[in-house]
Design an enzyme around this catalytic site. Structure first.
Site, PDB file in Angstrom:
ATOM      1  N   LYS B  24       0.824  -1.200   0.000  1.00  0.00           N
ATOM      2  CA  LYS B  24       0.000   0.000   0.000  1.00  0.00           C
ATOM      3  C   LYS B  24       0.864   1.258   0.000  1.00  0.00           C
ATOM      4  CE  LYS B  24      -3.713  -0.100   2.574  1.00  0.00           C
ATOM      5  NZ  LYS B  24      -4.495  -0.127   3.832  1.00  0.00           N
ATOM      6  N   ARG B  93      -3.033   3.117   8.989  1.00  0.00           N
ATOM      7  CA  ARG B  93      -3.376   1.816   8.395  1.00  0.00           C
ATOM      8  C   ARG B  93      -2.159   0.910   8.302  1.00  0.00           C
ATOM      9  NH1 ARG B  93      -8.063   2.435   4.465  1.00  0.00           N
ATOM     10  NH2 ARG B  93      -8.454   4.662   4.424  1.00  0.00           N
ATOM     11  N   GLY B 102      -8.157  -7.113   5.334  1.00  0.00           N
ATOM     12  CA  GLY B 102      -8.979  -7.271   6.526  1.00  0.00           C
ATOM     13  C   GLY B 102      -8.306  -7.993   7.671  1.00  0.00           C
ATOM     14  N   MET B 104      -5.421  -7.091   9.284  1.00  0.00           N
ATOM     15  CA  MET B 104      -4.789  -6.256  10.321  1.00  0.00           C
ATOM     16  C   MET B 104      -5.621  -5.005  10.572  1.00  0.00           C
ATOM     17  SD  MET B 104      -0.800  -6.822   9.495  1.00  0.00           S
ATOM     18  CE  MET B 104      -1.051  -6.306   7.816  1.00  0.00           C
ATOM     19  N   ARG B 342      -3.976  -0.951  -5.918  1.00  0.00           N
ATOM     20  CA  ARG B 342      -3.171  -2.178  -5.853  1.00  0.00           C
ATOM     21  C   ARG B 342      -3.671  -3.127  -6.926  1.00  0.00           C
ATOM     22  NH1 ARG B 342      -5.962  -4.224  -0.184  1.00  0.00           N
ATOM     23  NH2 ARG B 342      -8.071  -4.356  -1.016  1.00  0.00           N
ATOM     24  N   HIS B 458     -16.530  -8.454   2.113  1.00  0.00           N
ATOM     25  CA  HIS B 458     -15.578  -9.459   2.564  1.00  0.00           C
ATOM     26  C   HIS B 458     -15.855 -10.825   1.939  1.00  0.00           C
ATOM     27  CE1 HIS B 458     -14.179 -12.604   5.431  1.00  0.00           C
ATOM     28  NE2 HIS B 458     -13.086 -11.867   5.401  1.00  0.00           N
ATOM     29  N   ARG B 564      -2.279 -46.727  -9.588  1.00  0.00           N
ATOM     30  CA  ARG B 564      -2.265 -47.610  -8.412  1.00  0.00           C
ATOM     31  C   ARG B 564      -3.092 -48.860  -8.732  1.00  0.00           C
ATOM     32  NH1 ARG B 564      -3.845 -42.769  -6.906  1.00  0.00           N
ATOM     33  NH2 ARG B 564      -2.380 -41.396  -5.811  1.00  0.00           N
ATOM     34  N   ARG B 620       2.024 -49.041 -10.939  1.00  0.00           N
ATOM     35  CA  ARG B 620       2.748 -49.432  -9.730  1.00  0.00           C
ATOM     36  C   ARG B 620       2.240 -50.786  -9.263  1.00  0.00           C
ATOM     37  NH1 ARG B 620       2.125 -45.964  -4.373  1.00  0.00           N
ATOM     38  NH2 ARG B 620       0.092 -46.941  -4.416  1.00  0.00           N
ATOM     39  N   GLU B 755      11.358 -43.782  -2.902  1.00  0.00           N
ATOM     40  CA  GLU B 755      10.569 -43.318  -1.761  1.00  0.00           C
ATOM     41  C   GLU B 755      11.212 -43.701  -0.439  1.00  0.00           C
ATOM     42  OE1 GLU B 755       6.682 -45.181  -2.073  1.00  0.00           O
ATOM     43  OE2 GLU B 755       7.544 -46.932  -3.049  1.00  0.00           O
ATOM     44  N   SER B 774      10.637 -42.804 -10.304  1.00  0.00           N
ATOM     45  CA  SER B 774       9.557 -41.869  -9.999  1.00  0.00           C
ATOM     46  C   SER B 774       9.611 -41.600  -8.508  1.00  0.00           C
ATOM     47  CB  SER B 774       8.209 -42.474 -10.394  1.00  0.00           C
ATOM     48  OG  SER B 774       7.179 -41.571 -10.088  1.00  0.00           O
ATOM     49  N   GLY B 776       8.451 -41.028  -5.109  1.00  0.00           N
ATOM     50  CA  GLY B 776       7.241 -41.144  -4.292  1.00  0.00           C
ATOM     51  C   GLY B 776       7.453 -40.228  -3.100  1.00  0.00           C
ATOM     52  N   THR B 777       7.153 -38.945  -3.331  1.00  0.00           N
ATOM     53  CA  THR B 777       7.527 -37.963  -2.291  1.00  0.00           C
ATOM     54  C   THR B 777       6.671 -38.085  -1.044  1.00  0.00           C
ATOM     55  OG1 THR B 777       6.252 -36.373  -3.571  1.00  0.00           O
ATOM     56  CG2 THR B 777       8.643 -36.284  -3.768  1.00  0.00           C
ATOM     57  N   ASN B 778       5.517 -38.737  -1.137  1.00  0.00           N
ATOM     58  CA  ASN B 778       4.748 -38.931   0.099  1.00  0.00           C
ATOM     59  C   ASN B 778       5.559 -39.768   1.076  1.00  0.00           C
ATOM     60  OD1 ASN B 778       2.761 -37.698  -1.346  1.00  0.00           O
ATOM     61  ND2 ASN B 778       1.414 -39.470  -1.487  1.00  0.00           N
ATOM     62  N   ASP B 779       5.984 -40.937   0.608  1.00  0.00           N
ATOM     63  CA  ASP B 779       6.755 -41.807   1.499  1.00  0.00           C
ATOM     64  C   ASP B 779       8.140 -41.236   1.773  1.00  0.00           C
ATOM     65  OD1 ASP B 779       5.902 -44.348   2.762  1.00  0.00           O
ATOM     66  OD2 ASP B 779       4.958 -44.631   0.826  1.00  0.00           O
ATOM     67  N   CYS B 841       5.585 -38.754  -8.494  1.00  0.00           N
ATOM     68  CA  CYS B 841       4.168 -39.130  -8.486  1.00  0.00           C
ATOM     69  C   CYS B 841       3.562 -39.002  -7.100  1.00  0.00           C
ATOM     70  CB  CYS B 841       4.001 -40.551  -9.017  1.00  0.00           C
ATOM     71  SG  CYS B 841       4.822 -41.795  -8.024  1.00  0.00           S
ATOM     72  N   TYR B 861       9.216 -35.431 -15.840  1.00  0.00           N
ATOM     73  CA  TYR B 861       7.785 -35.101 -15.737  1.00  0.00           C
ATOM     74  C   TYR B 861       7.342 -35.051 -14.273  1.00  0.00           C
ATOM     75  CZ  TYR B 861       7.059 -40.042 -14.706  1.00  0.00           C
ATOM     76  OH  TYR B 861       7.106 -41.270 -14.119  1.00  0.00           O
TER      77      TYR B 861
END
Lengths: 892, 892
Positions: B24, B93, B102, B104, B342, B458, B564, B620, B755, B774, B776-779, B841, B861
Site C-alpha cells: 500500500k 493503516r 482485513g 490487520m 493495488r 468481505h 495404483r 505401480r 521413496e 519416480s 514417491g515424495t509422500n513416502d 508421483c 515429468y
C-alpha cells in the site's frame, strides 16, 4: 579368460596368493618353497570355481591343465594314478581364501580300483591296510560325490552295512575286522552302490578325479557353507580352490600315525606345542573326533626323533609366519609329512596372551599385536566365571575345550536346543560328538558338553571360534537318545534338567552355579592399555543405571554416551503416576503427577553421576511413544467385550470404557513414526521440564558435595532445527531456574540425536543450535531403509538368504547409504560448528566394522553397551593403525 | 541501525519499495509521484515493525522522525493535528508487502478531540457529520487500540449503546439519528470508556497517534493474520508498514461519496470498470458490507465529471502498472481523492481472461500473461457447473460473487460449518455478512451465501481469492439465528437442509442439483496452450481407472505417472479371493486364488490403456501391507471374546480363532515400515507375477488390435539395488513368457519408485538397473522426516501453529531436506544412466512450488491428480520462464 592359468603346482605358488589358491593351497605352496616336506600336488584356482558355478560345467581347457599337473606330480613321486604297479593315490580337498573348517567336502584315497589296490598291497605289504583304505574310499566317494543325486548313498547307509558285519563277526572295533572280511565288505559296498545307482562304481581314476573336483566346487554353495559365510561375513563370490595332493598314510601300521598340532595352546595361549596324535590312523579320525586321540606329548615317547623334527618345523613355521600355526601332519612308515599349515584359530583369551607374549619375544610389534586379535573375540574374555564351586559336586570331568562357565537346561539335540533357546531358556547342548550340522544348536546354547572327541574335535573348534564354554570328551557321560536321558557315574539326568559346566577347568556340575564377570587384568589389561595408546576415538557406554555405569567404568569407558530414561518411568511405584499423567484431562493434574516423579528421577541421576566420577553423562530425554506406558488396547477391548457380555450394567464398565477411549486416543498406526521423542516433548512440555529439573538438580547436589559432574542433555528425534531451538530455549530456562534455586551453577550441554534422515541432511542448520550430535543409528537405519526392526522378522532372514542384504544393516552400519547420510551430516556440521562433539549411540557403536567407520568419519566417540567396550576400544585402535598404514602407503 | 531511515513521506518512495514500505505504501508513493491526487501522508517501514516486535517498544529515534514527517504533511495541507483551528485528521493503516485484506488493523479520523471537533464543525459546516466522525473514532480507537487490554472495549459494546439509543429514538437507520443525539452518544461512549478503563479517553492527538501505530505493529501477529499467512505461505518475518495519511471525507454531505473500483471485472475478467459507490459515506461502509452500495455506474449519473476523471485515472493506473487495479477513492465536497491502488484480486476465471485479453491488447506478452496467473487459481476454473437447472425452482437471487455451482447443508455459523465439514458433509455457509473471523468456516464450505454486502464485501473478496462459489447480498434471505432457520420468500429452511447455489448466475435453489465438470475451452484453452509452448516438464496424471484416465487426457496429461493397483484387489467379487490368497497355507492354494484374480486385472488394464490412447502408463505393482486387505484384528478379537462368552462350544469358534491367529501373524507394529512394496513381492512372488502377466497380456491384446500401448512397470519401496535386480529378473521372465504365449512383442519398461531415503542415497547403483525413477515424495517425506501422515494429526497442527514447520512438508516439498535427497538422487542417477526418465508421483506433483522445484531439479515429468493438471502445466511453464529470467539476469 582363455589364457588364464587355472592350475598351479605347489612349487609355483606362495603365501601371498590366498585369493587365487585359497588359504590351504597358498600355505602348501609356501611350505613347499620353504623346503618343508609336503606331499606334492597342485591347486585349481578359486576363479575356476566361480567359472564352474557360472557355467554349470568345467570350463574348457581346465582338464588338460589338470592332466599336465598330475603328470608332473606322478613324475615327482615316481608313481602313476590307477596303475597296478606303484599306484599314486591323491586327496581332493577344498580350500577357500578364509578357512571354513568342516564346511566343504574332501575325498581321500582317490585313485583306488581293483588294479591299483593290488599295487597298494604290494607297496605296503599290508593287505588289511589296503582294503581298509578301499572301503573308506568307496564310502567317502559315494557320500561326497554322488549322494546329492542318490540320497541312499549317504555315509550312514555304508556305516550300517559295516556295523551289521561287525555284529555278525562279534567285532568290537574296526581293527577287529581282518583283511578278508574287509575285502568282502568292499564287495558288499560295490554291490550296494550298483543296487542304488544301477551302475558300477567308477573304476577309472581320472573319472573319479573329475567327479571329485566337481563335488568340491559344488560344496562351495551347500547350505551349511552359506550359513557359515553369512555368519562370518565372508563374501559368497570368493569361491573355493581345489587341492589335489599325493596321499600319505598314517594307517599303514605301528610305524605310522597322524596328528594335528598348534604351535601354542589355542585355548589358553600358553607357549607350548599343543595337539593330538593317533598312531596307525588317518587324519580324518582325529579331526572328526570319532576316536579320542592321545596328546602330542605321547608322540615324543613313541617317535622321539620325529617329534624333535616336528618341533623344529613347528618353530620354523611359527617364525616364518610370525603367528601361531595349526599344523596337520602324517607319519608314513617313519617319515614325517606336513599336510597343512595355517594360522591357528584361538580363543579370545589365547589370542590376547599370544599377542602380548609375541611382543615380549620381539616377534611382532604392538601395532601388529593389536591387529592380530579380532575385536569380537574380546567379548569372550568377559565370559562369566564360576564364582564359587567349592560346595558344588563335580559329577564328571572332561577336556577344558572352551573357557567360561555356563548353566542351562540339558538339550540332547540341536533342534531341541534351538527351541528351548527360542523360549528364552539357557541351554547346555549335550551330544556324543558334534558335527557341522550342529552349528545352529551350538550357537543357540550357553554351553556345550560332549562325551567323545578331543581338543581338536569339531565341538572344540567351534567352542574356540565362538567363545562358547565347552567341555569335550567327557567319557563318563552316556547318552540315551531314546529315553532323552544322560547317565553320569550312576546318576540319571533328563533332558530339561539343569547342569553347569566349567569350560575353563573341564568340570560338570549338577544344578545351577553362580557366575561372576571377568575383569580386565593381566595380559588382558596390558593389551587393553595398548589399545588406548593408539586409538583416537573416545569410548563411551550406553548405561542407564548406577550398576551399569560402574561396570562400564571398570571396562574402560570415558563417559556415558546414552543414558536412557524410560526405565525411570516404570516400576510399580512409578508406572501408575505415569499413566495418571498421560491420561490427565488437564495440565494441573498432569503437573501434579510429574511433581511426584521428580524425586525418583533426581535420585536416579545422583546415583549415575556418582558412579561416573566426573566423566560426562549424556542423558536422553524421554523417547518412546507414550502408549508404551499404557495398558494394551486389545486387552482393554477384550475386558470390555467380556464385561458387556456378562453384565452390561456392571458399574465398573463406564470407567473401563472411558479408559479405553483415552488409550485409543493415544493409539497410533505407526508408533515409530508418531508422537515420540521431541514431538512428545513439544506436545506435553511438562515431562521434559521435570526431567531437566531432575538432571540439573542432581548435578547441583553433587557439585555442592564437592564432586565433579558434566551432564549433557540430549533431545531425541529432531527433524528440523526449529524443534531443537524451540526445546533448547524452553529447557535452558528450566535449567537456569533450577540452578538459581539450588544456588550453584553447573556445566551442562544441550545437544541432539541424529536419527531422522532430514536432521542429517540439514545439519548445517541443526548444528548451529547443538553443542553435540549423537547418531542414533538404530532409528537412522530404520528410517533410512524404511524398515521397522519390530516387523523385519518376516523378511529379513529371506533377504539375508537371498543375499539382497549382504550384511544385516541393523548389526553393521550400511556405509553406502546410511553412512553417506552420516558423512553429509558430519561434514556440514563441522563446517558451521567446528567444536561440535560428534558421537554415535546406536547399537552399531559396539560393532567393530562400524566403529572403524566412525573413526574414518572423524567422530569424537562411540558409545556401546558395557560388555562391548573392550571390543570398541580395540576396533578403534585398529582403525587408527589401519589409517596410518593407508597413509604410509599413500606416502610411497 | 541507528542511521537507518524509518519514515518515508509519500513523495520519497516508489513502487519498487514494497519490501520496505509495504504494497500500500509503495503504491501511494508511486501514485503521488505520478501526480495523482492522493491525500498526503507518510509510511513507517516494515523493518520498524520487526524492530518493535523484537524490542516490545518503539525503537529510539522513531518518534522524532514521525514528528518531522507529520510536520511536513501539516505544512502541505495547511492544517495541524489536534488544533481547534483548521485541524488535520489522519488515518493509520497497516500495509504489508503482500496484501492481507482485513487481517490487520486500521484507525480512522485520528486526531479528534473536543478541540479539533470544533474545527471540523467549522470547516465542514456540518455538525452532524462531525459528531458522526467522532463517535466512529471513539468506537474504533477503543476497539482497535485498547480492546486487547480491555476486552469490554470491543466494538460490539459500543454498537449496543448506539442500537439501544436508536431503539429509544425509534430510529431505523444511522442517518435517522441527528447531531444532538450523536453528541449525546459521544458523551455516553466516553463515560463507558472511563467506566471500563478508569481513565479518560486520550485527548492528546500525538498520544492517539503513538498508540495507533503500536496497535498496527501488534496486529501483524494477531491470530487471524498468522492463520492467513500460514495458508498463503507468507513469511512471518516480513512485518507490516504503517501508513499515516490525511483523512478525506466521503460523508460530509451529498457532494461527497466513497467507492472501490476494479479496472476490469474481478469475477469474470470483462474489460469494463467494475465497482461500488456510496454517496455520503465513509470507505469502511463499503468494504465491511454493512450497507449495500450502488454500482459504480450510478456515480456516472450523479457525478458525471468526476466519473470521467476517475475513468481516466483508472486507465492511467492500469496502463502504468500493466495490470488490473483495485482502486479506493473518496469524493470530498466534489473533489476526487485516490486513497489506494493495488493489483486487484480476481477469480481464476478473471485472471485467465484478463491475461489473455491484455496479450491481445499488446499490454503484456505471453510470458507475462503466464506469470500473472497463480497456478492454484486454475483449479477454480474446474469448479463444477450446475448441469441442468431448468426444472429446479429458484428460491432467491443475489449477486454472482464467486463463480461455480455447489450444493450442501445449510450452516448458519462458521463453527457449525467446520463441524459439518469434519463429518464429511458438504456445507453451504449462510450468513448475513461475513467478516475476517469467518475465514475458517468459509474455507470449510462448498459455497457461501450472504444476505447483505456487495461485490466488494468481505465474502465476495474471499470467494474470489479462494474460488469458493458465492452468492452475496441476497436480500430476500432472512436469518433467524435463534431458531437456526432461514426464511426465503415465505419458505422456511432449517440448518442442515440442503440447498444449491449458482455463483456464476447468482441463484439459489432448494435441494441438490447435479453439476458437471468444466472444460478447457475458450480463453482457458488459449491460456493452457501457451503453457505448453513454454514448459519443459512433462505432465502426467495419477489415475487408476479408465474414467480417471479419460478426465486426465481431457485436461492435457501426456501419460499416467501413477496407476495404483490396490483397487484391483478390492470389490465384492475380488476381496474374498485376496483373503484366500493371503491366508493360504501353501503356494498351490495361493496360485489358484491368484489365477482367479488375473482376468479381472487384465480387463482393468485393457480399459486404462485404451483410455490413454498410446500414451505411456506407469503401473505401480501392489504396495500396501497385506493386512489392509484382511479383517481388522480388533474386530475379530471382539467377535471371538463374545463367542467364547456366549457359547464356548460354538462350532464356528475354532475357524474364527484360526482366522484370528493368521491375521495376527500378519499384524505389524509399524505397517508403514513393514512387509509392503517390493518386500511383499519378494515374500509372496505370485502376486506381482500375476500383475505383470495382466499388464503385459493386456498390452499384447491391444497391440494385436492395432492400438499403441507403452506400459511402464513400477516396483515400489526399493531400498537397495539388489531388491530391484532380483525382482526385475523375475518379472522380465514373466513378461517374456507372457509375450511368447500371446505371440506378440510389446514395448515395456521396468523402473522403480524412489521413496526410501536409502534408494535416493544409492542412486548410483539403483539407476543402473532402472529404466525410470519416480519420486514417491509422500513416502520419501514420511521416512525422511520420520513422520507417519496417519499419526501426524496430533502434532502437525501444533507444529504449524508454533512455526516449527513453516510450511506443511506433506503439501509442499521440503526443498532443504527432502529436496536435497532428491537432488543427490537425480545427479547420481544421471551420472550412471544419462537416458533415465525421472518423474514424481507423490501428491506434491500438483503443488506449484513443488512443480517448479522439480523443473529446477531437471526431472522429466511430474504426475498429479487429474484436476491438478492445469495447475501443474502452468507451474511448469512459469518455472521455465523464471529460469530464462534468471539466466538472462546472469547474462547481464
Amino acid at each position: 579368460m582363455a589364457n588364464k592359468k587355472r592350475v598351479y603346482l605347489f612349487r609355483e605358488g606362495n603365501a601371498t596368493m590366498r585369493d587365487l589358491l585359497g588359504g590351504k593351497g597358498a600355505n602348501l605352496a609356501e611350505m613347499t618353497n620353504l623346503g618343508i616336506h609336503v606331499p606334492p600336488g597342485f591347486t585349481i584356482t578359486t576363479e575356476t570355481c566361480n567359472e564352474y558355478t557360472k557355467l554349470g560345467h568345467l570350463p574348457e581347457g581346465l582338464w588338460e591343465e589338470v592332466l599336465a599337473a598330475l603328470a608332473d606330480v606322478e613324475k615327482d613321486m615316481g608313481k602313476k594314478l590307477g596303475m597296478a604297479d606303484n599306484p599314486l593315490l591323491v586327496s581332493v580337498r577344498s580350500g577357500a581364501k578364509f578357512s571354513m573348517p568342516g564346511m566343504m567336502d574332501t575325498v581321500l584315497n582317490l585313485g583306488l580300483n581293483e588294479d591299483s589296490l593290488k599295487g597298494i598291497i604290494a607297496a605296503s605289504g599290508n593287505e588289511r591296510f589296503a582294503y581298509d583304505a578301499y572301503r573308506r574310499f568307496l564310502m567317502m566317494f559315494s557320500d561326497i560325490v554322488l549322494s546329492s543325486d542318490y540320497p541312499m548313498l549317504k555315509k550312514e547307509y555304508f556305516e550300517k552295512i559295516f556295523s551289521d558285519m561287525k555284529e555278525k563277526l562279534g567285532a568290537k572295533i574296526d581293527t577287529d575286522v581282518d583283511a578278508a572280511n574287509l575285502k568282502e565288505l568292499c564287495q558288499k559296498y560295490k554291490e550296494y552302490f550298483k543296487s542304488i545307482t544301477g551302475n558300477d562304481f567308477p573304476t577309472d581314476p581320472l573319472e573319479q578325479l573329475k567327479l571329485a573336483i566337481i563335488a568340491v566346487f559344488k560344496s562351495w554353495n551347500n547350505e551349511r557353507a552359506i550359513i557359515y559365510r553369512n555368519r562370518e561375513k565372508i563374501s559368497h563370490d570368493l569361491g573355493t580352490a581345489v587341492n589335489v595332493q599325493t596321499m600319505v598314510f598314517g594307517n599303514m601300521g605301528d610305524d605310522c600315525g597322524t596328528g594335528v598340532a598348534f604351535t601354542r595352546n589355542p585355548a589358553t595361549g600358553e607357549d607350548k606345542l599343543f595337539g593330538e596324535f593317533l598312531k596307525n590312523a588317518q587324519g580324518e579320525d582325529v579331526v572328526a573326533g570319532v576316536r579320542t586321540p592321545e596328546s602330542i606329548d605321547q608322540m615324543e615317547q613313541e617317535f622321539p626323533t620325529i617329534h624333535t623334527e616336528f618341533e623344529d618345523i613347528a618353530d620354523r613355521l611359527e617364525k616364518h609366519y610370525r603367528d601361531m600355526q595349526d599344523i596337520e601332519f602324517t607319519i608314513e612308515k617313519g617319515r614325517l609329512f606336513i599336510l597343512q599349515c595355517r594360522s591357528g584359530k584361538r580363543t579370545g583369551v589365547a589370542a590376547v596372551k599370544i599377542a602380548v607374549d609375541m611382543v615380549g619375544e620381539g616377534l611382532i610389534n604392538k601395532e601388529e599385536a593389536l591387529t592380530r586379535v579380532a575385536p569380537e573375540a574380546l567379548e569372550q574374555l568377559l565370559h562369566p566365571r564360576i564364582k564359587n564351586a567349592k560346595d558344588a559336586k563335580v559329577i564328571a570331568r572332561g577336556l577344558n575345550a572352551g573357557p567360561g562357565g555356563a548353566s542351562g537346561h540339558i538339550a540332547l539335540d540341536s533342534k531341541v536346543a534351538i527351541e528351548m533357546a527360542a523360549e528364552g531358556k539357557k541351554v547346555i547342548l549335550v551330544r556324543e560328538e558334534t558335527n557341522p550340522d550342529d552349528l545352529g544348536g551350538m550357537l543357540a546354547s550357553a554351553g556345550v558338553l560332549t562325551s567323545r572327541g578331543g581338543r581338536t574335535s569339531h565341538a572344540a573348534l567351534i567352542a574356540r571360534q565362538y567363545g562358547i564354554p565347552t567341555v569335550c570328551g567327557c567319557s563318563a557321560l552316556h547318552i540315551n537318545e531314546e529315553k532323552r536321558q544322560i547317565a553320569v557315574n550312576g546318576m540319571v539326568l533328563n533332558q530339561g534338567d539343569v547342569i553347569t559346566i566349567d569350560g575353563t577347568l573341564g568340570e560338570v556340575y549338577q544344578g545351577e552355579l553362580e557366575t561372576e564377570p571377568a575383569s580386565v587384568t593381566g595380559d588382558f589389561g596390558t593389551f587393553m592399555a595398548w589399545t588406548d595408546e593408539y586409538r583416537k576415538l573416545g569410548i563411551r557406554a550406553n548405561a542407564d543405571t548406577p550398576e551399569h555405569a560402574a561396570d562400564a567404568v571398570a571396562l574402560g569407558c570415558e563417559g556415558i554416551g546414552l543414558c536412557r530414561t524410560e526405565h525411570m518411568f516404570l516400576g510399580s511405584e512409578r508406572a501408575p503416576l505415569v499413566a495418571d499423567m498421560i491420561l490427565a484431562d488437564n495440565e494441573e493434574t498432569r503437573e501434579k503427577a510429574l511433581a511426584k516423579l521428580l524425586p525418583f528421577q533426581r535420585a536416579a541421576f545422583v546415583g549415575i553421576f556418582k558412579a561416573m566420577g566426573g566423566r560426562p553423562v549424556t542423558v536422553r530425554l524421554i523417547d518412546p511413544p507414550l502408549h508404551e506406558f499404557l495398558p494394551a488396547h486389545t486387552d482393554l477391548l477384550m475386558e470390555i467385550t467380556e464385561m458387556r457380555c456378562k453384565n452390561p450394567n456392571d458399574p465398573a464398565l463406564p470407567a473401563k470404557e472411558e479408559l479405553f477411549r483415552k488409550v485409543m486416543d493415544m493409539h497410533e498406526a505407526n508408533p515409530m513414526l508418531g508422537l515420540r521423542g521431541c514431538r512428545l516433548s513439544i506436545y506435553f512440555p511438562g515431562i521434559v521440564n521435570m526431567q531437566v529439573r531432575a538432571i540439573i538438580g542432581a548435578a547441583c547436589e553433587l557439585k555442592k558435595a564437592g564432586l565433579e559432574v558434566h551432564p549433557e542433555i540430549m533431545i531425541p528425534l529432531i527433524g528440523t532445527v526449529e524443534e531443537l531451538a524451540y526445546l533448547k530455549a524452553q529447557l535452558t530456562d528450566v535449567a537456569t531456574d533450577e540452578m538459581k534455586s539450588e544456588g550453584v551453577e553447573v556445566d551442562y550441554k544441550i545437544g541432539t540425536m541424529i536419527e531422522i534422515p532430514r536432521a542429517a541432511l540439514t545439519a548445517d542448520e541443526v548444528a548451529k543450535e547443538a553443542e553435540f550430535f549423537s547418531f542414533g543409528t538404530n532409528d537412522l537405519t530404520q528410517m533410512g531403509y524404511g524398515i521397522s526392526r519390530d516387523d523385519a522378522g518376516k523378511f529379513l532372514p529371506l533377504y539375508i538368504e537371498k543375499q539382497i542384504f549382504k550384511t544385516d544393516p541393523t548389526e553393521t552400519i550400511d556405509q553406502k547409504g546410511i553412512g553417506r547420510l552420516m558423512k553429509i551430516c558430519v561434514d556440514d556440521a563441522k563446517a558451521v560448528n567446528p567444536t561440535i562433539k560428534l558421537g554415535i549411540c546406536g547399537e552399531h557403536g559396539g560393532d567393530p566394522d562400524s566403529v572403524k567407520f566412525c573413526h574414518r568419519l572423524g567422530l569424537t566417540y562411540v558409545s556401546c553397551s558395557p560388555k562391548r567396550i573392550p571390543v570398541a576400544r580395540l576396533a578403534a585402535a585398529q582403525a587408527a593403525i589401519e589409517e596410518k598404514g593407508n597413509a604410509s602407503q599413500r606416502d610411497k
